[in-house]
Design a protein around this motif. Structure first.
Motif, PDB file in Angstrom:
ATOM      1  N   GLY A  77       0.787  -1.232   0.000  1.00 54.65           N
ATOM      2  CA  GLY A  77       0.000   0.000   0.000  1.00 54.65           C
ATOM      3  C   GLY A  77       0.816   1.277   0.000  1.00 54.65           C
ATOM      4  O   GLY A  77       0.274   2.366   0.147  1.00 54.65           O
ATOM      5  N   LEU A  78       2.129   1.177  -0.170  1.00 56.80           N
ATOM      6  CA  LEU A  78       3.009   2.343  -0.144  1.00 56.80           C
ATOM      7  C   LEU A  78       3.646   2.542  -1.515  1.00 56.80           C
ATOM      8  O   LEU A  78       4.366   1.666  -2.000  1.00 56.80           O
ATOM      9  CB  LEU A  78       4.087   2.156   0.924  1.00 56.80           C
ATOM     10  CG  LEU A  78       4.875   3.378   1.342  1.00 56.80           C
ATOM     11  CD1 LEU A  78       3.972   4.401   2.017  1.00 56.80           C
ATOM     12  CD2 LEU A  78       5.994   2.984   2.275  1.00 56.80           C
ATOM     13  N   LEU A  79       3.356   3.690  -2.129  1.00 58.30           N
ATOM     14  CA  LEU A  79       3.952   4.050  -3.414  1.00 58.30           C
ATOM     15  C   LEU A  79       5.187   4.893  -3.117  1.00 58.30           C
ATOM     16  O   LEU A  79       5.097   5.928  -2.469  1.00 58.30           O
ATOM     17  CB  LEU A  79       2.961   4.853  -4.256  1.00 58.30           C
ATOM     18  CG  LEU A  79       3.461   5.329  -5.614  1.00 58.30           C
ATOM     19  CD1 LEU A  79       3.676   4.144  -6.550  1.00 58.30           C
ATOM     20  CD2 LEU A  79       2.477   6.312  -6.225  1.00 58.30           C
ATOM     21  N   THR A  80       6.353   4.419  -3.571  1.00 56.36           N
ATOM     22  CA  THR A  80       7.613   5.107  -3.292  1.00 56.36           C
ATOM     23  C   THR A  80       8.248   5.550  -4.603  1.00 56.36           C
ATOM     24  O   THR A  80       8.415   4.751  -5.520  1.00 56.36           O
ATOM     25  CB  THR A  80       8.587   4.200  -2.518  1.00 56.36           C
ATOM     26  OG1 THR A  80       7.958   3.787  -1.302  1.00 56.36           O
ATOM     27  CG2 THR A  80       9.875   4.921  -2.200  1.00 56.36           C
ATOM     28  N   MET A 112      -1.256   4.687  -0.211  1.00 57.16           N
ATOM     29  CA  MET A 112      -2.404   4.609  -1.112  1.00 57.16           C
ATOM     30  C   MET A 112      -3.521   3.817  -0.441  1.00 57.16           C
ATOM     31  O   MET A 112      -3.250   2.988   0.437  1.00 57.16           O
ATOM     32  CB  MET A 112      -2.000   3.925  -2.423  1.00 57.16           C
ATOM     33  CG  MET A 112      -0.878   4.615  -3.181  1.00 57.16           C
ATOM     34  SD  MET A 112      -1.243   6.316  -3.674  1.00 57.16           S
ATOM     35  CE  MET A 112      -2.550   6.074  -4.844  1.00 57.16           C
ATOM     36  N   PRO A 113      -4.769   4.028  -0.857  1.00 59.97           N
ATOM     37  CA  PRO A 113      -5.872   3.227  -0.312  1.00 59.97           C
ATOM     38  C   PRO A 113      -5.671   1.737  -0.644  1.00 59.97           C
ATOM     39  O   PRO A 113      -4.951   1.388  -1.580  1.00 59.97           O
ATOM     40  CB  PRO A 113      -7.101   3.775  -1.038  1.00 59.97           C
ATOM     41  CG  PRO A 113      -6.702   5.130  -1.495  1.00 59.97           C
ATOM     42  CD  PRO A 113      -5.236   5.060  -1.768  1.00 59.97           C
ATOM     43  N   SER A 114      -6.307   0.884   0.118  1.00 63.79           N
ATOM     44  CA  SER A 114      -6.109  -0.553  -0.064  1.00 63.79           C
ATOM     45  C   SER A 114      -6.809  -1.103  -1.304  1.00 63.79           C
ATOM     46  O   SER A 114      -6.493  -2.201  -1.748  1.00 63.79           O
ATOM     47  CB  SER A 114      -6.610  -1.303   1.173  1.00 63.79           C
ATOM     48  OG  SER A 114      -7.994  -1.043   1.355  1.00 63.79           O
ATOM     49  N   HIS A 115      -7.717  -0.363  -1.872  1.00 63.85           N
ATOM     50  CA  HIS A 115      -8.495  -0.857  -3.009  1.00 63.85           C
ATOM     51  C   HIS A 115      -7.931  -0.372  -4.358  1.00 63.85           C
ATOM     52  O   HIS A 115      -8.619   0.276  -5.128  1.00 63.85           O
ATOM     53  CB  HIS A 115      -9.965  -0.459  -2.855  1.00 63.85           C
ATOM     54  CG  HIS A 115     -10.152   1.014  -2.666  1.00 63.85           C
ATOM     55  ND1 HIS A 115     -10.134   1.603  -1.425  1.00 63.85           N
ATOM     56  CD2 HIS A 115     -10.322   2.023  -3.544  1.00 63.85           C
ATOM     57  CE1 HIS A 115     -10.303   2.903  -1.568  1.00 63.85           C
ATOM     58  NE2 HIS A 115     -10.413   3.183  -2.836  1.00 63.85           N
TER      59      HIS A 115
END
Length: 165
Positions: A77-80, A112-115
């Protein structure tokens, strides 16, 4: 007896600038490069995040950063977004009068959201702007829920029980 002296504002500014230039040139003589080492101030590019019906869009200002110097990861869930901006190489004989641009490595992480559909994330770069499109999962799309009228039912059913009298 009072002695008066004249003050030259621009002379003081010039001498301060000369002192600053002298101090920044000295470390370079010993192998220091701007944007490296612990003395360099970190920089982080500006990020805009907005939502469309079908996706989240992350726009990041990265002028002067080559696409081969970028790395984008999505995990848990993490955009890096990480990379490096290198200083433009000047030609011999040029004298720098002012250098305000920041250089070096950077890293931005966005929860980011989980969906979201991680396997369908796309990234593109144009005119110094990195654009990452993170599609929403199908279940995340808004759906209209029909409201039905409720049928009237009695609030209390059954007989009242006496308290033994």
């Amino acid at each position: 007896m009072t002695t008066m002296t004249s003050w030259d504002l621009f002379g003081d500014l010039r001498s301060g600038q000369d002192e600053l230039l002298r101090m920044t040139r000295l470390p370079r003589q010993f192998g220091y490069q701007p944007g490296t080492g612990s003395a360099a101030q970190p920089w982080a590019p500006a990020v805009d995040i907005f939502e469309r019906e079908d996706a989240y869009v992350v726009a990041t200002e990265l002028p002067g950063v080559a696409t081969e110097d970028l790395e984008i990861k999505f995990q848990d869930g993490l955009l890096t977004i990480q990379g490096e901006r290198n200083p433009a190489s000047g030609t011999a004989g040029e004298k720098v009068h002012r250098a305000e641009s920041r250089y070096g490595t950077f890293r931005r992480s966005i929860t980011m959201p989980s969906h979201v559909q991680a396997d369908k994330i796309e990234a593109s770069a144009q005119d110094g702007v990195l654009r990452i499109v993170v599609p929403k999962a199908e279940e995340a799309h808004a759906m209209r829920i029909q409201v039905r009228p409720r049928t009237a039912k009695p609030a209390v059913t059954g007989k009242a029980i006496g308290n033994g009298a």
